[in-house]
Design a protein around this motif. Structure first.
Motif, PDB file in Angstrom:
ATOM      1  N   SER A   1       0.822  -1.219   0.000  1.00 48.84           N
ATOM      2  CA  SER A   1       0.000   0.000   0.000  1.00 48.84           C
ATOM      3  C   SER A   1       0.852   1.263   0.000  1.00 48.84           C
ATOM      4  CB  SER A   1      -0.939   0.018   1.205  1.00 48.84           C
ATOM      5  OG  SER A   1      -0.222   0.172   2.416  1.00 48.84           O
ATOM      6  N   LYS A   2       2.124   1.159   0.377  1.00 51.02           N
ATOM      7  CA  LYS A   2       3.032   2.299   0.350  1.00 51.02           C
ATOM      8  C   LYS A   2       4.458   1.777   0.272  1.00 51.02           C
ATOM      9  CE  LYS A   2       2.274   4.081   4.489  1.00 51.02           C
ATOM     10  NZ  LYS A   2       1.434   3.029   5.092  1.00 51.02           N
ATOM     11  N   SER A   3       5.400   2.684   0.069  1.00 49.20           N
ATOM     12  CA  SER A   3       6.813   2.321   0.083  1.00 49.20           C
ATOM     13  C   SER A   3       7.403   2.578   1.463  1.00 49.20           C
ATOM     14  CB  SER A   3       7.586   3.132  -0.954  1.00 49.20           C
ATOM     15  OG  SER A   3       7.282   2.708  -2.257  1.00 49.20           O
ATOM     16  N   LEU A   4       8.335   1.727   1.837  1.00 53.05           N
ATOM     17  CA  LEU A   4       9.087   1.888   3.076  1.00 53.05           C
ATOM     18  C   LEU A   4      10.572   1.996   2.741  1.00 53.05           C
ATOM     19  CD1 LEU A   4       7.453  -0.900   5.278  1.00 53.05           C
ATOM     20  CD2 LEU A   4       7.203   1.546   5.631  1.00 53.05           C
ATOM     21  N   ILE A   5      11.270   2.831   3.487  1.00 57.02           N
ATOM     22  CA  ILE A   5      12.734   2.833   3.450  1.00 57.02           C
ATOM     23  C   ILE A   5      13.212   2.585   4.864  1.00 57.02           C
ATOM     24  CG2 ILE A   5      14.838   4.158   3.037  1.00 57.02           C
ATOM     25  CD1 ILE A   5      13.406   5.728   0.922  1.00 57.02           C
ATOM     26  N   LEU A   6      14.011   1.539   5.058  1.00 60.21           N
ATOM     27  CA  LEU A   6      14.577   1.218   6.371  1.00 60.21           C
ATOM     28  C   LEU A   6      16.085   1.355   6.313  1.00 60.21           C
ATOM     29  CD1 LEU A   6      11.749  -0.124   6.690  1.00 60.21           C
ATOM     30  CD2 LEU A   6      12.890  -1.946   7.946  1.00 60.21           C
ATOM     31  N   THR A   7      16.675   1.947   7.344  1.00 59.16           N
ATOM     32  CA  THR A   7      18.128   1.906   7.482  1.00 59.16           C
ATOM     33  C   THR A   7      18.452   1.021   8.679  1.00 59.16           C
ATOM     34  OG1 THR A   7      18.453   3.755   9.026  1.00 59.16           O
ATOM     35  CG2 THR A   7      18.174   4.309   6.702  1.00 59.16           C
ATOM     36  N   THR A   8      19.404   0.135   8.514  1.00 61.74           N
ATOM     37  CA  THR A   8      19.728  -0.797   9.594  1.00 61.74           C
ATOM     38  C   THR A   8      21.190  -1.226   9.519  1.00 61.74           C
ATOM     39  OG1 THR A   8      19.097  -2.906  10.644  1.00 61.74           O
ATOM     40  CG2 THR A   8      19.003  -2.818   8.241  1.00 61.74           C
ATOM     41  N   ASN A   9      21.765  -1.533  10.671  1.00 59.56           N
ATOM     42  CA  ASN A   9      23.103  -2.121  10.707  1.00 59.56           C
ATOM     43  C   ASN A   9      23.030  -3.573  11.153  1.00 59.56           C
ATOM     44  OD1 ASN A   9      22.465  -1.852  13.399  1.00 59.56           O
ATOM     45  ND2 ASN A   9      24.384  -0.853  13.998  1.00 59.56           N
ATOM     46  N   LEU A  10      21.822  -4.119  11.127  1.00 62.02           N
ATOM     47  CA  LEU A  10      21.569  -5.452  11.664  1.00 62.02           C
ATOM     48  C   LEU A  10      21.166  -6.405  10.551  1.00 62.02           C
ATOM     49  CD1 LEU A  10      21.485  -6.540  14.646  1.00 62.02           C
ATOM     50  CD2 LEU A  10      19.004  -6.372  14.460  1.00 62.02           C
ATOM     51  N   GLU A  11      21.917  -7.503  10.392  1.00 63.63           N
ATOM     52  CA  GLU A  11      21.565  -8.480   9.367  1.00 63.63           C
ATOM     53  C   GLU A  11      20.249  -9.172   9.729  1.00 63.63           C
ATOM     54  OE1 GLU A  11      24.181 -12.326  10.277  1.00 63.63           O
ATOM     55  OE2 GLU A  11      25.390 -10.493  10.166  1.00 63.63           O
ATOM     56  N   PHE A  12      19.555  -9.665   8.706  1.00 69.48           N
ATOM     57  CA  PHE A  12      18.221 -10.247   8.911  1.00 69.48           C
ATOM     58  C   PHE A  12      18.207 -11.338   9.975  1.00 69.48           C
ATOM     59  CE2 PHE A  12      17.044  -9.071   4.278  1.00 69.48           C
ATOM     60  CZ  PHE A  12      16.530  -7.853   4.699  1.00 69.48           C
ATOM     61  N   SER A  13      19.255 -12.147  10.032  1.00 67.37           N
ATOM     62  CA  SER A  13      19.271 -13.289  10.952  1.00 67.37           C
ATOM     63  C   SER A  13      19.227 -12.873  12.417  1.00 67.37           C
ATOM     64  CB  SER A  13      20.507 -14.155  10.696  1.00 67.37           C
ATOM     65  OG  SER A  13      21.699 -13.410  10.956  1.00 67.37           O
ATOM     66  N   LYS A  14      19.531 -11.598  12.692  1.00 69.68           N
ATOM     67  CA  LYS A  14      19.550 -11.126  14.083  1.00 69.68           C
ATOM     68  C   LYS A  14      18.317 -10.311  14.475  1.00 69.68           C
ATOM     69  CE  LYS A  14      24.609 -11.053  14.287  1.00 69.68           C
ATOM     70  NZ  LYS A  14      25.823 -10.215  14.447  1.00 69.68           N
ATOM     71  N   TRP A  15      17.375 -10.171  13.560  1.00 71.91           N
ATOM     72  CA  TRP A  15      16.195  -9.364  13.871  1.00 71.91           C
ATOM     73  C   TRP A  15      15.351  -9.962  14.986  1.00 71.91           C
ATOM     74  CZ3 TRP A  15      13.462  -6.542   9.248  1.00 71.91           C
ATOM     75  CH2 TRP A  15      14.397  -5.698   8.625  1.00 71.91           C
ATOM     76  N   GLY A  16      15.310 -11.288  15.060  1.00 72.29           N
ATOM     77  CA  GLY A  16      14.503 -11.937  16.094  1.00 72.29           C
ATOM     78  C   GLY A  16      14.931 -11.547  17.489  1.00 72.29           C
ATOM     79  N   GLY A  17      16.239 -11.378  17.698  1.00 76.09           N
ATOM     80  CA  GLY A  17      16.745 -11.005  19.018  1.00 76.09           C
ATOM     81  C   GLY A  17      16.394  -9.587  19.403  1.00 76.09           C
ATOM     82  N   ILE A  18      16.241  -8.728  18.426  1.00 69.85           N
ATOM     83  CA  ILE A  18      15.902  -7.326  18.693  1.00 69.85           C
ATOM     84  C   ILE A  18      14.410  -7.161  18.929  1.00 69.85           C
ATOM     85  CG2 ILE A  18      15.803  -5.025  17.642  1.00 69.85           C
ATOM     86  CD1 ILE A  18      18.552  -5.706  18.629  1.00 69.85           C
ATOM     87  N   PHE A  19      13.600  -7.924  18.162  1.00 71.40           N
ATOM     88  CA  PHE A  19      12.148  -7.750  18.243  1.00 71.40           C
ATOM     89  C   PHE A  19      11.468  -8.835  19.083  1.00 71.40           C
ATOM     90  CE2 PHE A  19      13.457  -5.561  14.347  1.00 71.40           C
ATOM     91  CZ  PHE A  19      13.012  -4.298  14.655  1.00 71.40           C
ATOM     92  N   THR A  20      12.241  -9.558  19.872  1.00 66.61           N
ATOM     93  CA  THR A  20      11.757 -10.499  20.906  1.00 66.61           C
ATOM     94  C   THR A  20      10.979 -11.693  20.369  1.00 66.61           C
ATOM     95  OG1 THR A  20       9.596  -9.432  21.358  1.00 66.61           O
ATOM     96  CG2 THR A  20      11.535  -8.523  22.501  1.00 66.61           C
ATOM     97  N   ASP A  21      10.815 -11.800  19.080  1.00 67.30           N
ATOM     98  CA  ASP A  21       9.985 -12.874  18.533  1.00 67.30           C
ATOM     99  C   ASP A  21      10.497 -13.223  17.140  1.00 67.30           C
ATOM    100  OD1 ASP A  21       7.917 -14.289  17.148  1.00 67.30           O
ATOM    101  OD2 ASP A  21       6.460 -13.591  18.628  1.00 67.30           O
ATOM    102  N   ASP A  22      11.047 -14.435  16.996  1.00 64.00           N
ATOM    103  CA  ASP A  22      11.609 -14.844  15.711  1.00 64.00           C
ATOM    104  C   ASP A  22      10.556 -14.901  14.605  1.00 64.00           C
ATOM    105  OD1 ASP A  22      14.183 -15.045  16.639  1.00 64.00           O
ATOM    106  OD2 ASP A  22      14.017 -17.165  17.177  1.00 64.00           O
ATOM    107  N   GLN A  23       9.364 -15.397  14.951  1.00 59.19           N
ATOM    108  CA  GLN A  23       8.308 -15.518  13.941  1.00 59.19           C
ATOM    109  C   GLN A  23       7.839 -14.152  13.465  1.00 59.19           C
ATOM    110  OE1 GLN A  23       5.289 -18.068  15.708  1.00 59.19           O
ATOM    111  NE2 GLN A  23       6.146 -19.848  14.649  1.00 59.19           N
TER     112      GLN A  23
END
Length: 251
Positions: free
Chosen positions: A195-217
């Motif tokens: 429905s819209k475009s997103l731009i994200l800036t991150t220094n975190l590889e995808f495999s580590k996102w679960g640890g930051i957002f408390t939920d791997d799924q």
């Protein structure tokens, strides 16, 4: 001497300008009946100047409402640290062709290599093209979402976010987000999907996102929505700010 064709062309332009200015078509009718060439040209010039002024003011309002922390453009931007994917060119980036297609950009790399500069430059260009844009750090947005839920204004905020053409989320994954914050952030990402475009800036590889957002799924679902219609831009090299700080010390 004004020919019938010249008069018809001028009156057509006046009619089109009247519609853009939300004026009555009566103006065009009067011009058609009584206007001389000089009068028609003068009326059209006034209308075009008003349209230009309104367009400039709208762009300024969009930039102000976007909430950029600083003003950046693509002029002079160095791409030496950036790896663009094969299916996405610099021209597509700077022309913002990805926005009407509701495609996302994930800008991944270490701190200080130009990710935020690129994101802001794209946001400023979006405003200049008339796209509704908003810039947040992820921490700022999560706090705003939590506060609006507490105040009973969450749905209004989500509605405002849904109305955007481009949402920029800076410093994605820099600070851990609690479970409630992750759920609210996931709702924003889900609402944005196709429905819209997103731009994200991150220094975190995808495999580590679960640890930051408390939920791997939940993290996996976010990644799926972001990359399904998106491009990954990889930034490499030393921090631009650190290099220039060292240069000042060496001088």
């Amino acid at each position: 001497m004004m020919t019938p064709k010249m008069k018809e062309d001028l009156c057509t332009q006046i009619l089109n300008a009247s519609r853009q200015l939300f004026l009555s078509s009566k103006i065009s009718e009067v011009c058609q009946e009584k206007g001389t060439q000089k009068q028609l040209e003068f009326v059209l010039e006034l209308m075009n100047k008003e349209l230009t002024l309104r367009d400039e003011n709208r762009r300024k309002r969009l930039i102000k409402r976007a909430g950029f922390p600083t003003y950046k453009t693509f002029e002079g931007y160095s791409y030496q640290h950036v790896k663009l994917p094969p299916a996405f060119s610099r021209e597509e980036l700077e022309s913002l062709e990805f926005v009407p297609g509701q495609k996302n950009l994930v800008l991944y790399g270490p701190v200080g290599v130009g990710k935020t500069h690129m994101a802001i430059a794209a946001g400023v260009k979006a405003c200049n093209l008339g796209y509704k844009t908003k810039f947040y750090t992820v921490t700022e947005l999560v706090l705003k979402l939590a506060e609006s839920r507490k105040n009973g204004t969450l749905e209004r905020l989500l509605r405002d976010l849904r109305s955007l053409d481009l949402l920029i989320l800076d410093e994605w994954g820099y600070v851990p987000v609690d479970k409630d914050g992750s759920q609210l952030l996931f709702r924003v990402i889900s609402d944005s999907y196709e429905s819209k475009s997103l731009i994200l800036t991150t220094n975190l590889e995808f495999s580590k996102w679960g640890g930051i957002f408390t939920d791997d799924q939940m993290a996996a679902a976010m990644i799926d929505r972001l990359v399904h219609h998106g491009h990954l831009l990889i930034f490499e090299g030393k921090s631009y700010r650190m290099e220039h700080a060292l240069m000042r010390q060496d001088a």
